[in-house]
Design a protein around this motif. Sequence first.
Motif, short mmCIF file in Angstrom:
data_model
loop_
_atom_site.label_atom_id
_atom_site.label_comp_id
_atom_site.label_asym_id
_atom_site.label_seq_id
_atom_site.Cartn_x
_atom_site.Cartn_y
_atom_site.Cartn_z
N LYS A 1 0.86 -1.20 0.00
CA LYS A 1 0.00 0.00 0.00
C LYS A 1 0.89 1.24 0.00
CE LYS A 1 -3.15 -3.10 0.76
NZ LYS A 1 -3.80 -3.74 -0.40
N VAL A 2 1.64 1.40 -1.07
CA VAL A 2 2.66 2.46 -1.13
C VAL A 2 2.01 3.84 -1.19
CG1 VAL A 2 4.63 3.35 -2.42
CG2 VAL A 2 4.27 0.88 -2.24
N ASP A 3 0.90 3.98 -1.93
CA ASP A 3 0.23 5.28 -1.99
C ASP A 3 -0.27 5.69 -0.61
OD1 ASP A 3 0.68 5.58 -4.66
OD2 ASP A 3 -1.27 4.82 -5.29
N PHE A 4 -0.85 4.74 0.11
CA PHE A 4 -1.31 5.03 1.47
C PHE A 4 -0.13 5.38 2.37
CE2 PHE A 4 -2.11 3.71 5.83
CZ PHE A 4 -3.28 4.39 6.12
N PHE A 5 0.95 4.64 2.23
CA PHE A 5 2.16 4.93 3.01
C PHE A 5 2.64 6.35 2.73
CE2 PHE A 5 6.84 4.97 3.31
CZ PHE A 5 7.00 4.60 4.64
N GLY A 6 2.62 6.75 1.47
CA GLY A 6 3.02 8.11 1.12
C GLY A 6 2.11 9.15 1.75
N SER A 7 0.80 8.89 1.73
CA SER A 7 -0.14 9.83 2.36
C SER A 7 0.10 9.91 3.86
CB SER A 7 -1.58 9.38 2.08
OG SER A 7 -1.87 9.43 0.70
N ALA A 8 0.45 8.78 4.47
CA ALA A 8 0.74 8.78 5.91
C ALA A 8 1.99 9.60 6.19
CB ALA A 8 0.92 7.34 6.40
N MET A 9 3.01 9.49 5.33
CA MET A 9 4.23 10.28 5.53
C MET A 9 3.94 11.77 5.39
SD MET A 9 6.68 8.20 6.31
CE MET A 9 5.37 7.37 7.22
N VAL A 10 3.08 12.12 4.44
CA VAL A 10 2.70 13.54 4.27
C VAL A 10 2.02 14.04 5.54
CG1 VAL A 10 1.17 15.11 3.02
CG2 VAL A 10 2.50 13.41 1.76
N ALA A 11 1.09 13.24 6.07
CA ALA A 11 0.34 13.67 7.27
C ALA A 11 1.25 13.74 8.50
CB ALA A 11 -0.81 12.69 7.53
N LEU A 12 2.16 12.80 8.63
CA LEU A 12 2.99 12.72 9.84
C LEU A 12 4.16 13.71 9.82
CD1 LEU A 12 3.06 8.84 10.31
CD2 LEU A 12 1.82 10.50 11.71
N THR A 13 4.63 14.06 8.63
CA THR A 13 5.80 14.96 8.55
C THR A 13 5.42 16.40 8.24
OG1 THR A 13 6.12 14.55 6.17
CG2 THR A 13 7.22 13.04 7.71
N GLY A 14 4.24 16.60 7.61
CA GLY A 14 3.86 17.94 7.20
C GLY A 14 4.58 18.41 5.95
N GLN A 15 5.33 17.53 5.30
CA GLN A 15 6.04 17.91 4.07
C GLN A 15 5.08 17.90 2.88
OE1 GLN A 15 9.88 16.24 3.30
NE2 GLN A 15 10.33 15.87 5.46
N ALA A 16 5.49 18.58 1.83
CA ALA A 16 4.66 18.68 0.62
C ALA A 16 4.49 17.31 -0.01
CB ALA A 16 5.31 19.63 -0.37
N GLU A 17 3.31 17.08 -0.54
CA GLU A 17 3.00 15.76 -1.10
C GLU A 17 3.93 15.43 -2.27
OE1 GLU A 17 -0.75 13.30 -3.09
OE2 GLU A 17 -1.07 15.28 -2.18
N HIS A 18 4.19 16.41 -3.14
CA HIS A 18 5.03 16.13 -4.31
C HIS A 18 6.44 15.73 -3.90
CE1 HIS A 18 7.39 19.91 -4.22
NE2 HIS A 18 6.29 20.45 -3.75
N ARG A 19 6.94 16.32 -2.81
CA ARG A 19 8.29 15.96 -2.34
C ARG A 19 8.30 14.54 -1.80
NH1 ARG A 19 13.21 16.78 -0.53
NH2 ARG A 19 13.78 16.19 1.60
N VAL A 20 7.30 14.20 -1.00
CA VAL A 20 7.24 12.85 -0.43
C VAL A 20 7.11 11.82 -1.54
CG1 VAL A 20 5.86 11.29 1.00
CG2 VAL A 20 6.30 13.62 1.78
N ARG A 21 6.26 12.08 -2.53
CA ARG A 21 6.08 11.13 -3.63
C ARG A 21 7.39 10.95 -4.40
NH1 ARG A 21 1.61 8.62 -2.03
NH2 ARG A 21 -0.07 10.09 -1.58
N ALA A 22 8.10 12.05 -4.61
CA ALA A 22 9.38 11.96 -5.33
C ALA A 22 10.39 11.12 -4.56
CB ALA A 22 9.94 13.37 -5.57
N LEU A 23 10.44 11.29 -3.24
CA LEU A 23 11.37 10.50 -2.42
C LEU A 23 11.01 9.01 -2.48
CD1 LEU A 23 11.76 12.75 0.76
CD2 LEU A 23 13.54 12.16 -0.89
N LEU A 24 9.73 8.70 -2.39
CA LEU A 24 9.32 7.29 -2.39
C LEU A 24 9.58 6.63 -3.74
CD1 LEU A 24 5.95 7.36 -0.39
CD2 LEU A 24 8.24 6.85 0.44
N SER A 25 9.45 7.40 -4.81
CA SER A 25 9.63 6.79 -6.14
C SER A 25 11.09 6.68 -6.56
CB SER A 25 8.87 7.60 -7.19
OG SER A 25 9.37 8.93 -7.26
N GLY A 26 11.96 7.53 -5.99
CA GLY A 26 13.37 7.44 -6.43
C GLY A 26 14.38 8.06 -5.48
N GLY A 27 13.98 8.35 -4.25
CA GLY A 27 14.90 8.98 -3.30
C GLY A 27 15.96 8.03 -2.78
N HIS A 28 17.10 8.60 -2.37
CA HIS A 28 18.19 7.80 -1.80
C HIS A 28 17.86 7.40 -0.37
CE1 HIS A 28 20.66 8.47 -5.29
NE2 HIS A 28 20.57 9.80 -5.15
#
Length: 373
Positions: free
Chosen positions: A260-287
């Motif tokens: 459930k990667v999309d849900f995981f990304g939404s959880a990271m957005v909610a828990l960190t307060g970071q922008a959704e596009h940044r979180v999605r970019a990290l999950l798809s190809g971040g180090h």
Amino acid sequence: MVVGHFLKWIGTARVSERVAAVSALARAYVERDLPFEDRCAAEAALTLLLDDPSAKVRLAMAEALSMSHHAPIQIIAALASDQPEVAAFVLARSPLLTDADLIDRVATGSKAVQKLVAGRPVVSMALAAAIAEIGEPEACVELIANSGAAIAALSFRRMAERHGHLPSVREAMIADPRLPADCRHMLLVKLGDALKQAPLVAALMGAAHADRVMRDACVKASLTVIENTRAEEHGALIEHLRLRGDLTSSFIIRAIAHGKVDFFGSAMVALTGQAEHRVRALLSGGHDAALAALFRSAGLAASTHAVILRALKIWREVANGKRVAGAQEVTWLMLKELGGQASTGDLAGLLKSIHLEALRENARGHALAIAAA
């Protein structure tokens, strides 16, 4: 004047004759076949007949006038306040009753009146909100089953909060595709609570064991809710889980283990307060270092970072068509990050349990496929 003769005659006519006559007069009025003076006289006659001692006469009038946009409003208002069998036609059909009229009927009327209003061909969002807030369970079930009702997400939540412990309401809501994901989860929890408190379950399992079994079942059911939840609803579901205290590290790990990667990304957005596009970019190809920083910001323990990173890498490969894998393979590789089957501790125990559940589910599916061949 025909209406004048009618009024002289009506005082001595039998009930059956009055029923037929008032029905004919009301239909002539709404079909607008009468000259202006006769229409005025007919309206006066119909208004007078509101005082007829027979409910059958008033019922015939209600049936004839109930769907007309041209019926006299004072007659419609009086019929709507009549005894239930007379008022039913008007409450269920009349286009002349405003939302304010209908909300007042819901607030002051009986269970039967509420059901009639909830079943109208068109129910506005405001009227649906009133039924959700003060309606009896039967009226709420009628509202949910009504395809002509505009029901806001907030109204679904109020019905879930007020009546979600009742099987009839719960079943109607769960079957409705409009139901928001957080409400669906709330109802699953209420179902678990109802089962846990059932005397038979308590007698067979004991209170502690029943509590643990139902809690595990709710967690597994929550994954199904996530799977059937649109991405735009993830935020509401996550906030609901967080307020309940269910958005734990173990739940997040279970979600990522099941892909459930999309849900995981939404959880990271909610828990960190970071922008959704940044979180999605990290999950798809971040180090790894950037992802670990994200996990720390979300409050995930350092001990969980390696297994989450491993799962993310596998699901990336699956998404890119480089690997075929499911929860069974992913949890096995996550467990290897901790040392394999010999590893101990809460995190290892969680991954082992998820892995065993995936094994059982896959074996069950294989057996059913063989049986169906």
